[in-house]
Structure formats: structure tokens, C-alpha cells
Design a protein around this motif. Sequence first.
Motif, PDB file in Angstrom:
ATOM      1  N   PHE A   1       0.844  -1.193   0.000  1.00  0.00           N
ATOM      2  CA  PHE A   1       0.000   0.000   0.000  1.00  0.00           C
ATOM      3  C   PHE A   1       0.874   1.235   0.000  1.00  0.00           C
ATOM      4  O   PHE A   1       2.088   1.162   0.162  1.00  0.00           O
ATOM      5  CB  PHE A   1      -0.947   0.008   1.210  1.00  0.00           C
ATOM      6  CG  PHE A   1      -0.244  -0.219   2.524  1.00  0.00           C
ATOM      7  CD1 PHE A   1       0.381   0.818   3.210  1.00  0.00           C
ATOM      8  CD2 PHE A   1      -0.199  -1.488   3.081  1.00  0.00           C
ATOM      9  CE1 PHE A   1       1.031   0.605   4.409  1.00  0.00           C
ATOM     10  CE2 PHE A   1       0.451  -1.713   4.291  1.00  0.00           C
ATOM     11  CZ  PHE A   1       1.069  -0.665   4.949  1.00  0.00           C
ATOM     12  N   ARG A   2       0.197   2.367  -0.188  1.00  0.00           N
ATOM     13  CA  ARG A   2       0.888   3.652  -0.143  1.00  0.00           C
ATOM     14  C   ARG A   2       0.030   4.631   0.646  1.00  0.00           C
ATOM     15  O   ARG A   2      -1.172   4.439   0.789  1.00  0.00           O
ATOM     16  CB  ARG A   2       1.182   4.169  -1.536  1.00  0.00           C
ATOM     17  CG  ARG A   2      -0.060   4.418  -2.385  1.00  0.00           C
ATOM     18  CD  ARG A   2       0.305   4.541  -3.873  1.00  0.00           C
ATOM     19  NE  ARG A   2      -0.840   4.801  -4.718  1.00  0.00           N
ATOM     20  CZ  ARG A   2      -1.600   3.862  -5.257  1.00  0.00           C
ATOM     21  NH1 ARG A   2      -1.386   2.586  -5.018  1.00  0.00           N
ATOM     22  NH2 ARG A   2      -2.612   4.199  -6.043  1.00  0.00           N
ATOM     23  N   VAL A   3       0.667   5.687   1.130  1.00  0.00           N
ATOM     24  CA  VAL A   3      -0.022   6.742   1.859  1.00  0.00           C
ATOM     25  C   VAL A   3       0.126   8.006   1.030  1.00  0.00           C
ATOM     26  O   VAL A   3       1.240   8.377   0.642  1.00  0.00           O
ATOM     27  CB  VAL A   3       0.581   6.945   3.264  1.00  0.00           C
ATOM     28  CG1 VAL A   3      -0.120   8.094   3.994  1.00  0.00           C
ATOM     29  CG2 VAL A   3       0.514   5.658   4.074  1.00  0.00           C
ATOM     30  N   VAL A   4      -0.996   8.658   0.738  1.00  0.00           N
ATOM     31  CA  VAL A   4      -0.966   9.869  -0.074  1.00  0.00           C
ATOM     32  C   VAL A   4      -1.662  11.013   0.660  1.00  0.00           C
ATOM     33  O   VAL A   4      -2.564  10.798   1.473  1.00  0.00           O
ATOM     34  CB  VAL A   4      -1.620   9.661  -1.465  1.00  0.00           C
ATOM     35  CG1 VAL A   4      -0.947   8.529  -2.217  1.00  0.00           C
ATOM     36  CG2 VAL A   4      -3.106   9.421  -1.361  1.00  0.00           C
ATOM     37  N   LEU A   5      -1.214  12.207   0.350  1.00  0.00           N
ATOM     38  CA  LEU A   5      -1.838  13.431   0.869  1.00  0.00           C
ATOM     39  C   LEU A   5      -2.840  13.905  -0.166  1.00  0.00           C
ATOM     40  O   LEU A   5      -2.512  14.052  -1.349  1.00  0.00           O
ATOM     41  CB  LEU A   5      -0.766  14.494   1.120  1.00  0.00           C
ATOM     42  CG  LEU A   5      -1.233  15.823   1.685  1.00  0.00           C
ATOM     43  CD1 LEU A   5      -1.900  15.643   3.042  1.00  0.00           C
ATOM     44  CD2 LEU A   5      -0.029  16.769   1.812  1.00  0.00           C
ATOM     45  N   VAL A   6      -4.067  14.120   0.281  1.00  0.00           N
ATOM     46  CA  VAL A   6      -5.146  14.578  -0.595  1.00  0.00           C
ATOM     47  C   VAL A   6      -5.221  16.093  -0.488  1.00  0.00           C
ATOM     48  O   VAL A   6      -5.265  16.637   0.617  1.00  0.00           O
ATOM     49  CB  VAL A   6      -6.494  13.951  -0.173  1.00  0.00           C
ATOM     50  CG1 VAL A   6      -7.636  14.486  -1.022  1.00  0.00           C
ATOM     51  CG2 VAL A   6      -6.408  12.437  -0.235  1.00  0.00           C
ATOM     52  N   HIS A   7      -5.241  16.752  -1.602  1.00  0.00           N
ATOM     53  CA  HIS A   7      -5.332  18.211  -1.595  1.00  0.00           C
ATOM     54  C   HIS A   7      -6.783  18.594  -1.847  1.00  0.00           C
ATOM     55  O   HIS A   7      -7.235  18.692  -2.980  1.00  0.00           O
ATOM     56  CB  HIS A   7      -4.372  18.810  -2.618  1.00  0.00           C
ATOM     57  CG  HIS A   7      -2.946  18.528  -2.271  1.00  0.00           C
ATOM     58  ND1 HIS A   7      -2.260  19.264  -1.329  1.00  0.00           N
ATOM     59  CD2 HIS A   7      -2.101  17.557  -2.676  1.00  0.00           C
ATOM     60  CE1 HIS A   7      -1.044  18.774  -1.182  1.00  0.00           C
ATOM     61  NE2 HIS A   7      -0.925  17.727  -1.991  1.00  0.00           N
ATOM     62  N   ASN A   8      -7.527  18.745  -0.753  1.00  0.00           N
ATOM     63  CA  ASN A   8      -8.939  19.078  -0.800  1.00  0.00           C
ATOM     64  C   ASN A   8      -9.129  20.328   0.056  1.00  0.00           C
ATOM     65  O   ASN A   8      -9.126  20.254   1.279  1.00  0.00           O
ATOM     66  CB  ASN A   8      -9.773  17.910  -0.268  1.00  0.00           C
ATOM     67  CG  ASN A   8     -11.254  18.104  -0.477  1.00  0.00           C
ATOM     68  OD1 ASN A   8     -11.728  19.228  -0.608  1.00  0.00           O
ATOM     69  ND2 ASN A   8     -11.996  17.011  -0.491  1.00  0.00           N
ATOM     70  N   SER A   9      -9.281  21.447  -0.585  1.00  0.00           N
ATOM     71  CA  SER A   9      -9.354  22.719   0.104  1.00  0.00           C
ATOM     72  C   SER A   9     -10.370  22.700   1.237  1.00  0.00           C
ATOM     73  O   SER A   9     -11.509  22.280   1.069  1.00  0.00           O
ATOM     74  CB  SER A   9      -9.727  23.823  -0.893  1.00  0.00           C
ATOM     75  OG  SER A   9      -9.759  25.060  -0.237  1.00  0.00           O
ATOM     76  N   GLY A  10      -9.917  23.140   2.385  1.00  0.00           N
ATOM     77  CA  GLY A  10     -10.777  23.192   3.561  1.00  0.00           C
ATOM     78  C   GLY A  10     -10.584  22.003   4.479  1.00  0.00           C
ATOM     79  O   GLY A  10     -10.977  22.052   5.637  1.00  0.00           O
ATOM     80  N   PHE A  11     -10.015  20.931   3.955  1.00  0.00           N
ATOM     81  CA  PHE A  11      -9.778  19.730   4.756  1.00  0.00           C
ATOM     82  C   PHE A  11      -8.295  19.371   4.699  1.00  0.00           C
ATOM     83  O   PHE A  11      -7.914  18.283   4.287  1.00  0.00           O
ATOM     84  CB  PHE A  11     -10.660  18.567   4.274  1.00  0.00           C
ATOM     85  CG  PHE A  11     -12.125  18.860   4.404  1.00  0.00           C
ATOM     86  CD1 PHE A  11     -12.757  18.753   5.633  1.00  0.00           C
ATOM     87  CD2 PHE A  11     -12.862  19.266   3.315  1.00  0.00           C
ATOM     88  CE1 PHE A  11     -14.106  19.032   5.763  1.00  0.00           C
ATOM     89  CE2 PHE A  11     -14.218  19.548   3.436  1.00  0.00           C
ATOM     90  CZ  PHE A  11     -14.845  19.439   4.663  1.00  0.00           C
ATOM     91  N   GLU A  12      -7.481  20.329   5.089  1.00  0.00           N
ATOM     92  CA  GLU A  12      -6.041  20.158   5.035  1.00  0.00           C
ATOM     93  C   GLU A  12      -5.579  18.997   5.896  1.00  0.00           C
ATOM     94  O   GLU A  12      -6.059  18.809   7.003  1.00  0.00           O
ATOM     95  CB  GLU A  12      -5.347  21.446   5.496  1.00  0.00           C
ATOM     96  CG  GLU A  12      -5.142  22.497   4.415  1.00  0.00           C
ATOM     97  CD  GLU A  12      -6.373  22.892   3.641  1.00  0.00           C
ATOM     98  OE1 GLU A  12      -6.499  22.412   2.510  1.00  0.00           O
ATOM     99  OE2 GLU A  12      -7.191  23.665   4.133  1.00  0.00           O
TER     100      GLU A  12
END
Length: 149
Positions: free
Chosen positions: A24-35
Motif C-alpha cells: 500500500f501507499r499513503v498519499v496526501l489529498v489536496h482538498n481545500s478546507g480539509f487540510e
Amino acid sequence: MTPVEGCTHCLGKGEDRLWTGPLFRVVLVHNSGFEGWCRVIWHEHVAEISDLPAEQRQALFEAVVAVEVALRVELLPDKINIASLATGMPHLHVHVIPRFRDDPAFPEPVWLPPVRDTGRSLPAGFADNLRRRLAALSLGDGGRSGRLN
């Protein structure tokens, strides 16, 4: 593993990866407002946690907890939401979402319409700090199994 056509998680393009291992991998989601929103994404195209053998389910669970702990230390959220969603293209991934009283939907779920704007942003060096924390946890036996030590 052969990617499933049309599955963005199989392709993994454009991801802001914080850690990658054999399972598996861990990714950072860029969703404005939910940093700070992260996903733990299983590499193989499987739909459900119950599709995994017990040892792999444990590795996934331990990774989710490691991400939660790292987010709590780095961001001091009011709450962490953990969810396994996706019906359009079912590819196993788990959302780990730090929640703050001033986020766009708090205390409601993140998928509901926003009720406020937020000026929240990630602290300087956040992604690098998370990468270091996850690497320091030795997510996997030398990167061979994907298990947390």
C-alpha cells in the motif's frame, strides 16, 4: 498487478505520496478546507478489507493508525475521521481525515455541502514532516511486507 482500466487508484498518477511500500501507499489529498486529508491506498485492485488475508488486513489497519497518530501530532485536530468509501470504482483505500471545528463542514461529514469558509492551511514543512514520521515507523520489514513494526 494489472491496473483496472479507469481506476485512478490503480494508476496512482498525480498523487502526493508520503510513503510507498509493497502492499500500500499513503498519499496526501489536496482538498481545500480539509487540510491534512490522507488516504492509505492498497496497491492491488481489491474492493473490500475482507478481501485481504488476515495478515494484510492487520498491516492496513496498523498503517491507518500510524497515519492517524502522525496527523494528531502534526496538526492537533479536534477529531479524526476514518472511512472506507468508493462505489464508482471500488478500489480499497482508507481515508484518514483530520477535522477541526472551523473546517467547512464540522461537525457534519466532509461530503456534505460546506457551511463556512476556512482560512486553515497546512503548516510549513507538513508533508515532509509526515514523510519523516512514516519512514521512522519502518512501515514494513525493510520495505518487504508492508507491515508496521
